[in-house]
Scaffold this motif. Sequence first.
Motif: not given
Length: 470
Positions: A368-393
């Motif tokens: 959300a912060a990246a979006e507010r600042l007009g920047l593109t933030l790629e989500p972490p890859p699914p090989t990381t724990a946060i990325g795996a969780l995000l990918n599941h969701i």
Amino acid sequence: MRPIHIIGGGLAGSEAAWQAAYLGVPAVVHEMRPIRTTAAHRTSHLAELVCSNSFRSDDASTNAVGILHREMRALNSIVIKSADAHQVPAGGALAVDRDGFSQAVEAAVLGHPLITVERAEIAGLPPQDWDNVIIATGPLTSPVLAEAIGELTGEGALAFFDAIAPIVHRHSIDMDVAWMQSRYDKEGPTGAANAYVNCPMTRDQYGAFVDALLAAEKTEFREFEGTPYFDGCLPIEVMAERGRETLRHGPMKPFGLTNAHDPKVKPYAVVQLRQDNALGSLFNMVGFQTKLKYGEQRRIFRMIPGLEGAEFARLGGIHRNTYLNSPRLLDGRLRLRAAPRLRFAGQITGCEGYVESAAVGLIAGRLAAAERLGLTLEPPPPTTAIGALLNHITGGHIESIDAGPRSFQPMNVNFGLFPLIAEPRLDETGKRPAGPERGLARKRALSARAERDLARWIEEARQSAPFAAA
Ligand SMILES: Cc1cc2nc3c(=O)[nH]c(=O)nc-3n(C[C@H](O)[C@H](O)[C@H](O)COP(=O)(O)OP(=O)(O)OC[C@H]3O[C@@H](n4cnc5c(N)ncnc54)[C@H](O)[C@@H]3O)c2cc1C
């Protein structure tokens, strides 16, 4: 700069606000307690722990939630920082003094010059002029807001007595006993007629299984008035109480199936497991929603032929829950496809657990912060724990192989959500791992990959969005 509005100051909302502010973006947290409370919260503190005081294993080398801790530490998580500061002895687990913990989160959030906390219920969809919103109202989202979200998403009721069936790691199923086949060899959308794992039972085995169910210890669960059973699912032990043959005519029916290992002998009953994630590493026990105590579930379900060595990614249970059918409704950055100004975080997205909720809050705050600042933030890859969780969701979970009811269920982080990795042939000492050591070697390899890939993601994020220096 216009603020991000965060509804809910629980684990996810507090973390999301902290992350947005850390990246230089103002945030307003709208928390309804103490003006209005939930059935489980007891205090007015932000980030209150509603039940246990444990953040589970802190072992980052062989435990998925330990990896999530490590990643959150690397990303300046206020939830993990406060937990570390208020630890109580708990062996290899990260457990906390609950009051000290939530007071520390609250003090940090209130003390941040870019964060404001407003104590009020948001009783409906947020005003249209809030253009960047994170909804982190948790499993006990206030009914009016849940209803408004339900209407917006076309999902009807979002709050259920959620009947959850256990999920098993595929590699722990004994395929010398079980076999793959769809009932009546019915082809699914992919053309495959072998979508299910089938575990056969003889008449004696079925009888012993029913006896065990009837005698087992069940958990009492708190009634939350007016909340319906999800899709009318009945717990298996309740079905067993209705008659000894009920299960054999319900979820354990043997019809349309031929035991590939012994085609001439008809099983008396069959337990089916259905693929649960796109990777094919997790399978759920079809129709096995239950409120048996956890220990009883492990003991009794391991009586099922083929599941003697089953490792459970999650056990069954029934409790009130409010969550979205996220794989269908959210995009890869946790925004509601139908209204992208609304982003979701925490347990309402379909993760489960304190740590997971905070982790999804963390990434939602950064996105959300990246979006507010007009920047593109790629989500972490699914090989990381946060990325795996995000990918599941947001996409890794398959909705349903057949046209059954919605099958997306809240889940803790676990190794089954990570993309597969080749089993290491040699361990760190140069020896060939054997027995349980093989599983540990695989987990260590997944952990090392996650660590490498998170470091790479942080570095890339730093280059493309300078604020994302963690
Ligand atoms: C009874 C119960 C027991 C649980 N026990 C555990 C456990 O032991 N261990 C574990 O890891 N997980 C447990 N969980 C699951 C989950 O991890 C926690 O619920 C976790 O707190 C979820 O984090 P969250 O930030 O998504 O939601 P929460 O921490 O619940 O935060 C949501 C916040 O939003 C506020 N809110 C709701 N609606 C509104 C509104 N309309 N306007 C403004 N504010 C609003 C609430 O007051 C709350 O502060 C449990 C869940 C429940 C329901």
